[in-house]
Design a protein around this motif. Sequence first.
Motif, PDB file in Angstrom:
ATOM      1  N   ASP A 192       0.834  -1.208   0.000  1.00 25.79           N
ATOM      2  CA  ASP A 192       0.000   0.000   0.000  1.00 25.79           C
ATOM      3  C   ASP A 192       0.866   1.255   0.000  1.00 25.79           C
ATOM      4  OD1 ASP A 192      -2.293  -1.519  -0.007  1.00 25.79           O
ATOM      5  OD2 ASP A 192      -2.579  -1.421   2.171  1.00 25.79           O
ATOM      6  N   ALA A 193       1.952   1.220   0.765  1.00 24.84           N
ATOM      7  CA  ALA A 193       2.838   2.392   0.830  1.00 24.84           C
ATOM      8  C   ALA A 193       3.510   2.643  -0.510  1.00 24.84           C
ATOM      9  CB  ALA A 193       3.885   2.199   1.923  1.00 24.84           C
ATOM     10  N   GLU A 194       3.952   1.577  -1.168  1.00 20.32           N
ATOM     11  CA  GLU A 194       4.586   1.726  -2.481  1.00 20.32           C
ATOM     12  C   GLU A 194       3.600   2.273  -3.502  1.00 20.32           C
ATOM     13  OE1 GLU A 194       7.910  -1.864  -2.229  1.00 20.32           O
ATOM     14  OE2 GLU A 194       5.859  -2.299  -2.882  1.00 20.32           O
ATOM     15  N   PHE A 195       2.383   1.783  -3.435  1.00 18.32           N
ATOM     16  CA  PHE A 195       1.365   2.267  -4.359  1.00 18.32           C
ATOM     17  C   PHE A 195       1.092   3.759  -4.127  1.00 18.32           C
ATOM     18  CE2 PHE A 195      -3.103   3.253  -5.247  1.00 18.32           C
ATOM     19  CZ  PHE A 195      -3.150   2.965  -6.601  1.00 18.32           C
ATOM     20  N   GLN A 196       0.972   4.150  -2.870  1.00 14.93           N
ATOM     21  CA  GLN A 196       0.690   5.554  -2.565  1.00 14.93           C
ATOM     22  C   GLN A 196       1.817   6.464  -3.030  1.00 14.93           C
ATOM     23  OE1 GLN A 196      -2.194   6.659  -1.693  1.00 14.93           O
ATOM     24  NE2 GLN A 196      -3.004   4.580  -1.472  1.00 14.93           N
ATOM     25  N   ARG A 197       3.048   6.013  -2.911  1.00 16.21           N
ATOM     26  CA  ARG A 197       4.169   6.816  -3.406  1.00 16.21           C
ATOM     27  C   ARG A 197       4.104   6.967  -4.916  1.00 16.21           C
ATOM     28  NH1 ARG A 197       7.117   4.044   0.680  1.00 16.21           N
ATOM     29  NH2 ARG A 197       7.942   2.522  -0.818  1.00 16.21           N
ATOM     30  N   ARG A 198       3.703   5.891  -5.597  1.00 17.03           N
ATOM     31  CA  ARG A 198       3.642   5.940  -7.066  1.00 17.03           C
ATOM     32  C   ARG A 198       2.587   6.910  -7.569  1.00 17.03           C
ATOM     33  NH1 ARG A 198       3.146   6.953 -11.422  1.00 17.03           N
ATOM     34  NH2 ARG A 198       3.725   5.842 -13.338  1.00 17.03           N
ATOM     35  N   VAL A 199       1.477   7.013  -6.861  1.00 16.84           N
ATOM     36  CA  VAL A 199       0.363   7.846  -7.359  1.00 16.84           C
ATOM     37  C   VAL A 199       0.286   9.201  -6.668  1.00 16.84           C
ATOM     38  CG1 VAL A 199      -0.955   5.790  -7.951  1.00 16.84           C
ATOM     39  CG2 VAL A 199      -1.354   6.900  -5.739  1.00 16.84           C
ATOM     40  N   ALA A 200       1.262   9.514  -5.817  1.00 16.37           N
ATOM     41  CA  ALA A 200       1.213  10.751  -5.029  1.00 16.37           C
ATOM     42  C   ALA A 200       1.090  11.997  -5.911  1.00 16.37           C
ATOM     43  CB  ALA A 200       2.432  10.850  -4.133  1.00 16.37           C
ATOM     44  N   ALA A 201       1.731  11.969  -7.073  1.00 17.01           N
ATOM     45  CA  ALA A 201       1.717  13.133  -7.953  1.00 17.01           C
ATOM     46  C   ALA A 201       0.356  13.379  -8.585  1.00 17.01           C
ATOM     47  CB  ALA A 201       2.763  12.972  -9.052  1.00 17.01           C
ATOM     48  N   TRP A 202      -0.562  12.431  -8.461  1.00 17.00           N
ATOM     49  CA  TRP A 202      -1.882  12.615  -9.053  1.00 17.00           C
ATOM     50  C   TRP A 202      -2.780  13.541  -8.243  1.00 17.00           C
ATOM     51  CZ3 TRP A 202      -3.261   6.790 -10.361  1.00 17.00           C
ATOM     52  CH2 TRP A 202      -2.364   6.331 -11.325  1.00 17.00           C
ATOM     53  N   ASP A 203      -2.407  13.775  -6.994  1.00 16.97           N
ATOM     54  CA  ASP A 203      -3.258  14.613  -6.116  1.00 16.97           C
ATOM     55  C   ASP A 203      -3.056  16.095  -6.382  1.00 16.97           C
ATOM     56  OD1 ASP A 203      -4.339  12.378  -4.807  1.00 16.97           O
ATOM     57  OD2 ASP A 203      -2.570  12.249  -3.522  1.00 16.97           O
TER      58      ASP A 203
END
Length: 203
Positions: A192-203
């Motif tokens: 979950d943490a890796e996924f959140q880092r990958r998509v962080a720029a989408w926010d």
Amino acid sequence: MQSVQQIAEEIVAREGGFVDDPDDPGGSTKHGVTIHTLRRLGLDLNGDGVVDVSDVRDLSRRQAVDIFLRHYYEKPGIARLPDVLQASVFDMHVNAGTQAVKILQRLLNDMGFDVVADSVIGPKTAAACASAAQPDPTSLRDAYGVARRNYYFRLADRRPASRKYARSRSGGKGGWIKRAEEFLSERYHLTDAEFQRRVAAWD
């Protein structure tokens, strides 16, 4: 090992029923078969002389399975690939069309094989896959799964409207990412943490 028929039936089950999402470039869809596919194949299911949304609604699971087997497995020659790759490439072909093979060919190039990324499973692509699958076929399957997942991420990077397919409403992994990871060994699933880092720029 699953039969091709079983794989096709699982794809239909995974795709779900009728959807007409304006953010989906495929248009109205049922069981994973888009209106564009029905038009391309000339499948006027209700015989009214026009292939439209009503034909998509009329599509049965059996018809969807037959379309996938004939046009997304047999026609592109997925049977020429090593057994370990067939399910994932087949599933991706249904989901992303000829990009499924192009992703594989680019991966083979990255591995040092000289193949043209032309979306065609010809003798050179088939031979390169057979060589790349030795001595550990699972590693090739996993490498393809990661490449497939990266394709979805890049698509969502470029097209904000597609992000809802890669990230769920609750902020976790969306359908695209879960779908790619179904064909990956557990150790290559993103946390979950890796996924959140990958998509962080989408926010």
